[in-house]
Design an enzyme around this catalytic site. Structure first.
Site, PDB file in Angstrom:
ATOM      1  N   GLY A  11       0.841  -1.209   0.000  1.00 27.87           N
ATOM      2  CA  GLY A  11       0.000   0.000   0.000  1.00 27.87           C
ATOM      3  C   GLY A  11       0.869   1.250   0.000  1.00 27.87           C
ATOM      4  N   ARG A  21      13.508  10.035  -3.136  1.00 29.37           N
ATOM      5  CA  ARG A  21      14.358  11.208  -3.423  1.00 29.37           C
ATOM      6  C   ARG A  21      15.651  11.132  -2.612  1.00 29.37           C
ATOM      7  NH1 ARG A  21      14.717  15.992  -0.539  1.00 29.37           N
ATOM      8  NH2 ARG A  21      15.194  17.890  -1.703  1.00 29.37           N
ATOM      9  N   ARG A  72       0.721  -4.986  -5.281  1.00 26.39           N
ATOM     10  CA  ARG A  72       0.821  -6.196  -4.454  1.00 26.39           C
ATOM     11  C   ARG A  72       1.101  -7.332  -5.440  1.00 26.39           C
ATOM     12  NH1 ARG A  72      -0.519  -4.334   0.541  1.00 26.39           N
ATOM     13  NH2 ARG A  72      -2.181  -2.789   0.663  1.00 26.39           N
ATOM     14  N   ASP A 103       5.436  -5.105   5.794  1.00 24.94           N
ATOM     15  CA  ASP A 103       6.091  -6.382   6.110  1.00 24.94           C
ATOM     16  C   ASP A 103       6.087  -7.366   4.936  1.00 24.94           C
ATOM     17  OD1 ASP A 103       3.412  -6.797   6.432  1.00 24.94           O
ATOM     18  OD2 ASP A 103       3.544  -7.542   8.490  1.00 24.94           O
ATOM     19  N   THR A 125       4.586   2.473   5.376  1.00 29.76           N
ATOM     20  CA  THR A 125       3.184   2.043   5.453  1.00 29.76           C
ATOM     21  C   THR A 125       2.452   2.932   6.444  1.00 29.76           C
ATOM     22  OG1 THR A 125       1.677   0.322   6.274  1.00 29.76           O
ATOM     23  CG2 THR A 125       3.925   0.210   7.092  1.00 29.76           C
ATOM     24  N   ASP A 127       0.229   1.939   8.335  1.00 27.84           N
ATOM     25  CA  ASP A 127      -0.284   1.119   9.446  1.00 27.84           C
ATOM     26  C   ASP A 127       0.540   1.190  10.737  1.00 27.84           C
ATOM     27  OD1 ASP A 127      -2.300   0.241   7.738  1.00 27.84           O
ATOM     28  OD2 ASP A 127      -1.153  -1.497   7.077  1.00 27.84           O
ATOM     29  N   ASP A 129       2.788  -0.822  11.624  1.00 24.62           N
ATOM     30  CA  ASP A 129       2.727  -2.188  12.161  1.00 24.62           C
ATOM     31  C   ASP A 129       4.038  -2.957  11.976  1.00 24.62           C
ATOM     32  OD1 ASP A 129       2.597  -2.375   9.406  1.00 24.62           O
ATOM     33  OD2 ASP A 129       0.974  -3.830   9.357  1.00 24.62           O
ATOM     34  N   ARG A 171      -4.957  -2.444   9.071  1.00 23.21           N
ATOM     35  CA  ARG A 171      -4.879  -3.899   8.896  1.00 23.21           C
ATOM     36  C   ARG A 171      -5.118  -4.572  10.240  1.00 23.21           C
ATOM     37  NH1 ARG A 171      -0.491  -7.117   6.039  1.00 23.21           N
ATOM     38  NH2 ARG A 171       0.878  -5.685   7.138  1.00 23.21           N
ATOM     39  N   CYS A 186     -11.964  10.848  20.802  1.00 27.77           N
ATOM     40  CA  CYS A 186     -13.066   9.893  20.589  1.00 27.77           C
ATOM     41  C   CYS A 186     -13.502   9.311  21.931  1.00 27.77           C
ATOM     42  CB  CYS A 186     -12.626   8.756  19.673  1.00 27.77           C
ATOM     43  SG  CYS A 186     -12.126   9.350  18.058  1.00 27.77           S
ATOM     44  N   HIS A 215     -22.933  13.588  21.790  1.00 27.27           N
ATOM     45  CA  HIS A 215     -22.558  12.701  20.692  1.00 27.27           C
ATOM     46  C   HIS A 215     -21.687  11.583  21.260  1.00 27.27           C
ATOM     47  CE1 HIS A 215     -19.148  15.557  20.948  1.00 27.27           C
ATOM     48  NE2 HIS A 215     -18.521  14.413  20.991  1.00 27.27           N
ATOM     49  N   HIS A 249      -9.828   4.582   1.524  1.00 24.61           N
ATOM     50  CA  HIS A 249      -8.531   4.927   0.928  1.00 24.61           C
ATOM     51  C   HIS A 249      -8.187   6.409   0.980  1.00 24.61           C
ATOM     52  CE1 HIS A 249      -8.834   0.802  -0.437  1.00 24.61           C
ATOM     53  NE2 HIS A 249      -7.525   0.853  -0.583  1.00 24.61           N
ATOM     54  N   ILE A 250      -9.155   7.250   1.352  1.00 24.22           N
ATOM     55  CA  ILE A 250      -8.845   8.674   1.564  1.00 24.22           C
ATOM     56  C   ILE A 250      -7.688   8.794   2.555  1.00 24.22           C
ATOM     57  CG2 ILE A 250      -9.788  10.650   2.855  1.00 24.22           C
ATOM     58  CD1 ILE A 250     -12.366  10.222   1.276  1.00 24.22           C
TER      59      ILE A 250
HETATM   60  O1  F6P Z   1      -1.246  -1.525   4.476  1.00 20.09           O
HETATM   61  C1  F6P Z   1      -1.881  -0.344   4.132  1.00 20.09           C
HETATM   62  C2  F6P Z   1      -3.369  -0.556   3.961  1.00 20.09           C
HETATM   63  O2  F6P Z   1      -3.939   0.688   3.607  1.00 20.09           O
HETATM   64  C3  F6P Z   1      -4.080  -1.172   5.154  1.00 20.09           C
HETATM   65  O3  F6P Z   1      -4.365  -0.236   6.154  1.00 20.09           O
HETATM   66  C4  F6P Z   1      -5.309  -1.743   4.496  1.00 20.09           C
HETATM   67  O4  F6P Z   1      -5.808  -2.841   5.231  1.00 20.09           O
HETATM   68  C5  F6P Z   1      -4.796  -2.201   3.163  1.00 20.09           C
HETATM   69  O5  F6P Z   1      -3.602  -1.470   2.911  1.00 20.09           O
HETATM   70  C6  F6P Z   1      -5.747  -1.987   2.009  1.00 20.09           C
HETATM   71  O6  F6P Z   1      -5.182  -2.552   0.880  1.00 20.09           O
HETATM   72  P1  F6P Z   1      -5.666  -2.278  -0.606  1.00 20.09           P
HETATM   73  O7  F6P Z   1      -5.339  -0.865  -0.951  1.00 20.09           O
HETATM   74  O8  F6P Z   1      -4.899  -3.264  -1.407  1.00 20.09           O
HETATM   75  O9  F6P Z   1      -7.150  -2.489  -0.610  1.00 20.09           O
END
Ligand code: F6P
Length: 319
Positions: A11, A21, A72, A103, A125, A127, A129, A171, A186, A215, A249-250
Protein backbone atom coordinates in the site's frame (compact mmCIF):
# COMPACT_ATOMS: atom_id res chain seq x y z
CA UNK A 1 28.34 -1.00 -4.63
CA UNK A 2 28.12 0.80 -7.98
CA UNK A 3 24.45 0.59 -8.96
CA UNK A 4 21.47 0.62 -6.61
CA UNK A 5 17.82 -0.13 -7.41
CA UNK A 6 14.93 1.35 -5.42
CA UNK A 7 11.28 0.31 -5.36
CA UNK A 8 8.11 1.00 -3.41
CA UNK A 9 5.79 -1.89 -2.67
CA UNK A 10 2.49 -2.73 -0.94
CA UNK A 11 0.00 0.00 0.00
CA UNK A 12 1.36 3.45 -0.87
CA UNK A 13 2.10 5.83 2.02
CA UNK A 14 2.66 9.59 2.11
CA UNK A 15 6.40 10.16 2.32
CA UNK A 16 7.43 7.31 0.03
CA UNK A 17 8.41 9.90 -2.60
CA UNK A 18 10.59 11.73 -0.08
CA UNK A 19 12.33 8.41 0.68
CA UNK A 20 13.01 7.67 -3.02
CA UNK A 21 14.36 11.21 -3.42
CA UNK A 22 16.70 10.73 -0.46
CA UNK A 23 17.93 7.34 -1.74
CA UNK A 24 18.53 8.80 -5.21
CA UNK A 25 20.36 11.92 -4.14
CA UNK A 26 22.46 10.18 -1.47
CA UNK A 27 23.54 7.57 -4.03
CA UNK A 28 24.43 10.22 -6.61
CA UNK A 29 26.41 12.14 -4.02
CA UNK A 30 28.49 8.97 -3.52
CA UNK A 31 28.84 8.45 -7.31
CA UNK A 32 26.53 5.44 -7.22
CA UNK A 33 24.11 5.07 -10.15
CA UNK A 34 20.45 4.72 -9.18
CA UNK A 35 17.66 2.84 -10.91
CA UNK A 36 13.98 3.34 -10.18
CA UNK A 37 11.96 0.12 -10.35
CA UNK A 38 8.36 0.91 -11.26
CA UNK A 39 5.29 -0.86 -9.79
CA UNK A 40 6.99 -2.73 -6.97
CA UNK A 41 8.08 -6.36 -7.22
CA UNK A 42 5.69 -6.87 -10.16
CA UNK A 43 7.61 -4.19 -12.10
CA UNK A 44 10.92 -5.69 -11.02
CA UNK A 45 9.86 -9.06 -12.39
CA UNK A 46 8.68 -7.42 -15.64
CA UNK A 47 11.90 -5.39 -15.97
CA UNK A 48 10.17 -2.01 -15.64
CA UNK A 49 13.38 -0.26 -14.63
CA UNK A 50 14.75 3.21 -15.48
CA UNK A 51 17.87 5.07 -14.44
CA UNK A 52 17.22 8.07 -12.18
CA UNK A 53 19.10 11.37 -12.19
CA UNK A 54 19.09 14.14 -9.59
CA UNK A 55 16.28 15.93 -11.39
CA UNK A 56 14.20 12.73 -11.77
CA UNK A 57 13.23 13.28 -8.14
CA UNK A 58 12.69 17.05 -8.30
CA UNK A 59 9.33 18.35 -7.06
CA UNK A 60 8.27 15.11 -5.37
CA UNK A 61 9.19 15.69 -1.72
CA UNK A 62 5.76 17.23 -1.16
CA UNK A 63 3.69 14.76 -3.19
CA UNK A 64 1.58 11.96 -1.74
CA UNK A 65 1.50 8.46 -3.23
CA UNK A 66 4.61 7.12 -4.93
CA UNK A 67 5.78 8.27 -8.35
CA UNK A 68 7.43 4.87 -8.80
CA UNK A 69 4.03 3.19 -8.49
CA UNK A 70 3.30 0.28 -6.20
CA UNK A 71 1.66 -3.12 -6.43
CA UNK A 72 0.82 -6.20 -4.45
CA UNK A 73 2.54 -9.18 -6.08
CA UNK A 74 1.98 -12.46 -4.18
CA UNK A 75 3.70 -14.34 -7.03
CA UNK A 76 7.01 -13.10 -5.60
CA UNK A 77 6.72 -15.90 -3.00
CA UNK A 78 7.73 -18.30 -5.79
CA UNK A 79 11.48 -18.87 -5.98
CA UNK A 80 11.33 -19.19 -9.78
CA UNK A 81 9.74 -15.73 -10.02
CA UNK A 82 12.43 -14.26 -7.76
CA UNK A 83 15.16 -15.86 -9.90
CA UNK A 84 13.69 -14.11 -12.95
CA UNK A 85 13.59 -10.84 -11.00
CA UNK A 86 17.28 -11.18 -10.09
CA UNK A 87 18.03 -11.71 -13.80
CA UNK A 88 16.32 -8.38 -14.54
CA UNK A 89 18.50 -6.67 -11.92
CA UNK A 90 21.61 -8.27 -13.42
CA UNK A 91 20.64 -7.04 -16.90
CA UNK A 92 21.04 -3.48 -15.59
CA UNK A 93 24.13 -4.34 -13.53
CA UNK A 94 22.29 -3.40 -10.33
CA UNK A 95 24.14 -4.79 -7.33
CA UNK A 96 21.85 -3.85 -4.41
CA UNK A 97 18.20 -3.05 -3.81
CA UNK A 98 16.37 -0.73 -1.42
CA UNK A 99 12.77 -1.76 -0.77
CA UNK A 100 10.33 0.74 0.72
CA UNK A 101 7.14 -0.87 2.04
CA UNK A 102 5.45 -2.90 4.75
CA UNK A 103 6.09 -6.38 6.11
CA UNK A 104 5.07 -8.14 2.85
CA UNK A 105 7.69 -6.06 1.07
CA UNK A 106 10.24 -6.88 3.78
CA UNK A 107 9.60 -10.57 3.12
CA UNK A 108 10.44 -10.02 -0.57
CA UNK A 109 13.64 -8.17 0.41
CA UNK A 110 14.59 -10.93 2.84
CA UNK A 111 14.07 -13.67 0.26
CA UNK A 112 16.23 -11.84 -2.30
CA UNK A 113 18.96 -11.32 0.33
CA UNK A 114 18.85 -15.05 1.12
CA UNK A 115 19.41 -15.71 -2.58
CA UNK A 116 22.58 -13.61 -2.37
CA UNK A 117 21.19 -10.27 -3.58
CA UNK A 118 21.89 -7.45 -1.07
CA UNK A 119 18.71 -5.67 0.09
CA UNK A 120 17.80 -3.05 2.67
CA UNK A 121 14.21 -2.43 3.87
CA UNK A 122 12.71 0.97 4.70
CA UNK A 123 9.37 0.92 6.60
CA UNK A 124 6.79 2.66 4.41
CA UNK A 125 3.18 2.04 5.45
CA UNK A 126 0.42 4.04 7.09
CA UNK A 127 -0.28 1.12 9.45
CA UNK A 128 2.71 1.59 11.80
CA UNK A 129 2.73 -2.19 12.16
CA UNK A 130 6.44 -2.89 11.63
CA UNK A 131 8.64 -4.05 14.49
CA UNK A 132 11.93 -2.29 15.24
CA UNK A 133 10.74 1.24 14.56
CA UNK A 134 8.70 3.69 16.58
CA UNK A 135 7.17 5.10 13.39
CA UNK A 136 6.73 4.03 9.79
CA UNK A 137 6.78 6.52 6.92
CA UNK A 138 3.21 7.71 6.29
CA UNK A 139 1.74 6.98 9.71
CA UNK A 140 1.76 10.57 11.00
CA UNK A 141 0.27 12.04 7.82
CA UNK A 142 -2.45 9.41 7.75
CA UNK A 143 -3.13 10.03 11.43
CA UNK A 144 -3.63 13.74 10.70
CA UNK A 145 -6.05 12.92 7.87
CA UNK A 146 -8.05 10.69 10.21
CA UNK A 147 -8.13 13.27 12.99
CA UNK A 148 -9.38 15.87 10.51
CA UNK A 149 -12.21 13.48 9.52
CA UNK A 150 -13.04 12.79 13.17
CA UNK A 151 -13.26 16.54 13.87
CA UNK A 152 -15.76 16.90 11.04
CA UNK A 153 -17.80 13.93 12.22
CA UNK A 154 -17.88 15.39 15.73
CA UNK A 155 -19.51 18.60 14.39
CA UNK A 156 -22.32 16.80 12.64
CA UNK A 157 -22.78 14.07 15.29
CA UNK A 158 -23.05 16.68 17.99
CA UNK A 159 -25.55 18.78 16.00
CA UNK A 160 -27.77 15.73 15.46
CA UNK A 161 -27.23 14.01 18.80
CA UNK A 162 -25.96 10.99 16.96
CA UNK A 163 -23.62 8.14 17.59
CA UNK A 164 -20.84 7.87 14.99
CA UNK A 165 -18.84 4.73 14.34
CA UNK A 166 -15.64 5.53 12.41
CA UNK A 167 -13.72 2.68 10.80
CA UNK A 168 -10.01 3.35 10.32
CA UNK A 169 -7.31 1.48 8.41
CA UNK A 170 -4.43 -0.31 10.10
CA UNK A 171 -4.88 -3.90 8.90
CA UNK A 172 -4.36 -5.84 12.14
CA UNK A 173 -2.69 -3.01 14.06
CA UNK A 174 -4.64 -0.59 16.23
CA UNK A 175 -2.06 2.24 16.23
CA UNK A 176 -3.91 4.56 13.82
CA UNK A 177 -7.15 4.06 15.76
CA UNK A 178 -5.50 4.49 19.14
CA UNK A 179 -3.54 7.62 18.30
CA UNK A 180 -6.50 9.12 16.40
CA UNK A 181 -8.74 8.43 19.32
CA UNK A 182 -6.47 10.35 21.72
CA UNK A 183 -5.92 13.22 19.24
CA UNK A 184 -9.56 13.34 18.15
CA UNK A 185 -11.03 12.94 21.63
CA UNK A 186 -13.07 9.89 20.59
CA UNK A 187 -15.30 8.55 23.31
CA UNK A 188 -14.68 4.86 22.61
CA UNK A 189 -11.77 3.02 21.06
CA UNK A 190 -11.88 -0.50 19.64
CA UNK A 191 -8.62 -2.04 18.45
CA UNK A 192 -7.67 -5.57 17.36
CA UNK A 193 -5.21 -5.91 20.25
CA UNK A 194 -8.01 -5.77 22.88
CA UNK A 195 -11.03 -8.13 22.84
CA UNK A 196 -14.13 -6.30 21.69
CA UNK A 197 -17.03 -6.43 24.16
CA UNK A 198 -20.09 -5.08 22.34
CA UNK A 199 -22.39 -5.13 25.38
CA UNK A 200 -19.86 -3.14 27.41
CA UNK A 201 -19.60 -0.59 24.58
CA UNK A 202 -23.37 -0.14 24.42
CA UNK A 203 -23.57 0.24 28.20
CA UNK A 204 -20.81 2.86 28.12
CA UNK A 205 -22.60 4.79 25.37
CA UNK A 206 -25.84 4.76 27.38
CA UNK A 207 -24.00 5.86 30.55
CA UNK A 208 -22.45 8.69 28.52
CA UNK A 209 -25.88 9.85 27.38
CA UNK A 210 -27.09 9.91 30.98
CA UNK A 211 -24.11 12.14 31.82
CA UNK A 212 -25.31 14.55 29.08
CA UNK A 213 -22.99 13.64 26.18
CA UNK A 214 -24.45 15.06 22.94
CA UNK A 215 -22.56 12.70 20.69
CA UNK A 216 -20.56 9.53 20.85
CA UNK A 217 -17.65 8.88 18.53
CA UNK A 218 -16.54 5.26 18.38
CA UNK A 219 -13.13 4.76 16.73
CA UNK A 220 -12.65 1.22 15.44
CA UNK A 221 -9.94 -0.53 13.43
CA UNK A 222 -10.95 -2.21 10.16
CA UNK A 223 -11.58 -6.00 10.20
CA UNK A 224 -12.72 -6.05 13.86
CA UNK A 225 -16.40 -6.24 12.91
CA UNK A 226 -18.88 -5.12 10.24
CA UNK A 227 -19.42 -1.48 11.25
CA UNK A 228 -22.70 -1.03 9.35
CA UNK A 229 -24.23 -4.01 11.16
CA UNK A 230 -22.75 -2.78 14.44
CA UNK A 231 -24.35 0.66 13.92
CA UNK A 232 -27.76 -1.00 13.39
CA UNK A 233 -27.44 -3.06 16.59
CA UNK A 234 -26.33 -0.01 18.61
CA UNK A 235 -29.24 2.03 17.20
CA UNK A 236 -31.73 -0.72 18.11
CA UNK A 237 -30.46 -0.96 21.69
CA UNK A 238 -29.83 2.73 22.48
CA UNK A 239 -32.75 4.13 20.42
CA UNK A 240 -30.34 6.79 19.15
CA UNK A 241 -29.53 7.42 15.51
CA UNK A 242 -26.22 5.75 14.72
CA UNK A 243 -24.17 6.13 11.54
CA UNK A 244 -21.14 4.18 10.38
CA UNK A 245 -18.41 5.89 8.34
CA UNK A 246 -15.68 3.90 6.63
CA UNK A 247 -12.83 6.33 5.94
CA UNK A 248 -11.29 4.00 3.35
CA UNK A 249 -8.53 4.93 0.93
CA UNK A 250 -8.85 8.67 1.56
CA UNK A 251 -6.61 7.88 4.53
CA UNK A 252 -3.70 6.89 2.28
CA UNK A 253 -3.55 10.02 0.12
CA UNK A 254 -2.43 13.59 0.54
CA UNK A 255 0.80 15.53 0.87
CA UNK A 256 3.16 14.11 3.49
CA UNK A 257 3.46 16.25 6.60
CA UNK A 258 6.90 17.57 7.60
CA UNK A 259 7.43 14.73 10.10
CA UNK A 260 7.10 12.08 7.36
CA UNK A 261 9.25 14.03 4.88
CA UNK A 262 12.06 14.29 7.42
CA UNK A 263 11.70 10.68 8.58
CA UNK A 264 11.75 9.47 4.97
CA UNK A 265 14.74 11.65 4.08
CA UNK A 266 16.72 10.33 7.05
CA UNK A 267 15.78 6.72 6.36
CA UNK A 268 16.57 6.96 2.64
CA UNK A 269 20.03 8.38 3.31
CA UNK A 270 20.69 5.85 6.10
CA UNK A 271 19.77 2.94 3.80
CA UNK A 272 22.45 3.99 1.30
CA UNK A 273 25.02 4.36 4.11
CA UNK A 274 24.29 0.77 5.22
CA UNK A 275 24.92 -0.48 1.68
CA UNK A 276 28.17 1.49 1.58
CA UNK A 277 29.20 -0.31 4.78
CA UNK A 278 28.57 -3.60 2.95
CA UNK A 279 25.45 -4.49 4.95
CA UNK A 280 22.50 -6.48 3.63
CA UNK A 281 19.20 -7.93 4.90
CA UNK A 282 18.84 -5.03 7.33
CA UNK A 283 15.74 -2.95 7.93
CA UNK A 284 15.75 0.60 9.12
CA UNK A 285 13.90 2.15 12.01
CA UNK A 286 13.70 5.21 14.16
CA UNK A 287 13.87 4.51 17.88
CA UNK A 288 14.01 7.29 20.48
CA UNK A 289 14.61 9.77 17.61
CA UNK A 290 17.73 7.90 16.38
CA UNK A 291 18.22 5.94 13.16
CA UNK A 292 18.69 2.22 13.87
CA UNK A 293 18.86 -0.95 11.81
CA UNK A 294 17.90 -4.54 12.55
CA UNK A 295 18.18 -7.92 10.91
CA UNK A 296 15.12 -8.34 8.64
CA UNK A 297 14.58 -11.96 9.76
CA UNK A 298 14.50 -10.90 13.42
CA UNK A 299 12.19 -8.03 12.60
CA UNK A 300 9.75 -10.34 10.82
CA UNK A 301 9.89 -13.21 13.29
CA UNK A 302 11.15 -12.51 16.82
CA UNK A 303 10.60 -8.79 17.31
CA UNK A 304 7.16 -7.66 18.46
CA UNK A 305 5.59 -4.25 18.12
CA UNK A 306 4.69 -3.16 21.62
CA UNK A 307 1.00 -2.32 22.05
CA UNK A 308 0.65 1.23 23.46
CA UNK A 309 -1.44 0.29 26.48
CA UNK A 310 -0.61 3.70 27.97
CA UNK A 311 -2.41 5.44 25.09
CA UNK A 312 -5.33 3.02 25.34
CA UNK A 313 -5.70 3.80 29.03
CA UNK A 314 -5.28 7.53 28.41
CA UNK A 315 -8.00 7.45 25.79
CA UNK A 316 -10.31 5.73 28.28
CA UNK A 317 -9.55 8.32 30.96
CA UNK A 318 -9.95 11.37 28.74
CA UNK A 319 -13.16 10.47 26.90
O1 F6P B 1 -1.25 -1.52 4.48
C1 F6P B 1 -1.88 -0.34 4.13
C2 F6P B 1 -3.37 -0.56 3.96
O2 F6P B 1 -3.94 0.69 3.61
C3 F6P B 1 -4.08 -1.17 5.15
O3 F6P B 1 -4.37 -0.24 6.15
C4 F6P B 1 -5.31 -1.74 4.50
O4 F6P B 1 -5.81 -2.84 5.23
C5 F6P B 1 -4.80 -2.20 3.16
O5 F6P B 1 -3.60 -1.47 2.91
C6 F6P B 1 -5.75 -1.99 2.01
O6 F6P B 1 -5.18 -2.55 0.88
P1 F6P B 1 -5.67 -2.28 -0.61
O7 F6P B 1 -5.34 -0.87 -0.95
O8 F6P B 1 -4.90 -3.26 -1.41
O9 F6P B 1 -7.15 -2.49 -0.61
Amino acid sequence: IKKVGVLTSGGDAPGMNSAVRAVTRTCLTHDIEVFGIFDGFAGLHAGNIKQLQRNSVSDIINRGGTFLGSARFPEFKEESVRKEAIKQLEKFGIDALIVIGGDGSYMGALKLSEMGFPCIGIPGTIDNDIAGTDFTIGFMTCLNTIVDAVDRLRDTSSSHNRISIVEMMGRHCGDLTLWASVAGGCEYVIVPEIDFDEDALIKQIMDGEEKGKKHAIVAITEHVTDVTALAKRIEAKTKRETRATVLGHIQRGGAPMAFDRILASRMGAYAVELLLEGKSARCIGIQCAKMVDHDIIECLTDMKRPFRKDLYELSNILY
